[in-house]
Design an enzyme around this catalytic site. Structure first.
Site, short mmCIF file in Angstrom:
data_model
loop_
_atom_site.label_atom_id
_atom_site.label_comp_id
_atom_site.label_asym_id
_atom_site.label_seq_id
_atom_site.Cartn_x
_atom_site.Cartn_y
_atom_site.Cartn_z
CG HIS A 105 8.80 4.60 23.09
ND1 HIS A 105 9.09 3.39 23.94
CD2 HIS A 105 8.67 5.74 23.94
CE1 HIS A 105 9.24 3.95 25.11
NE2 HIS A 105 9.05 5.25 25.19
CG HIS A 107 8.27 10.11 19.62
ND1 HIS A 107 7.43 9.00 19.26
CD2 HIS A 107 8.54 10.73 18.44
CE1 HIS A 107 7.62 8.92 18.01
NE2 HIS A 107 8.11 10.02 17.60
#
Length: 121
Positions: A105, A107
């Site tokens: 994800h 980041h």
């Protein structure tokens, strides 16, 4: 595009679960589009992750799919650094396993509070 899950929460994603409030995190900041929280394995006195609330597998996918959201994430890295009173800091996006990405994800790491050497790693 049937089956395309870009931007959609993923059941098996740790950061999607943090966004949903299913897994606790030490939140530092939150906006309409991002969440910032302390890294559980800090590499410096200040180590905060800034993530988009929408799921994108890495920084490259995020930038391709949603440039405005990418800008939101970068703006928040600066806001975190200011809030944490960092005179200087490093913003890092690890993209791919070989670069150290372990959560799929997108980041950004905001790292500071000590001298940072170059080159990293």
């Amino acid at each position: 595009m049937s089956g395309d899950t870009t931007g959609q929460p993923q059941d098996d994603c740790l950061f999607c679960k943090i966004v949903a409030g299913e897994i606790p995190a030490t939140l530092v900041r939150e906006t309409e589009t991002t969440v910032a929280f302390r890294d559980i394995n800090p590499q410096a006195p200040t180590h905060v992750l800034v993530i988009p609330k929408a799921h994108h597998k890495d920084a490259a996918a995020l930038a391709a799919a949603d440039p405005a959201l990418t800008a939101d994430v970068l703006r928040e890295t600066a806001a975190v650094a200011e809030q944490e009173q960092l005179d200087s800091y490093r913003t890092v996006f690890n993209t791919g396993a070989g670069a150290g990405q372990t959560v799929w994800h997108a980041h950004a790491h905001v790292i500071g509070g000590r001298g940072l050497q170059w080159p990293p790693g």
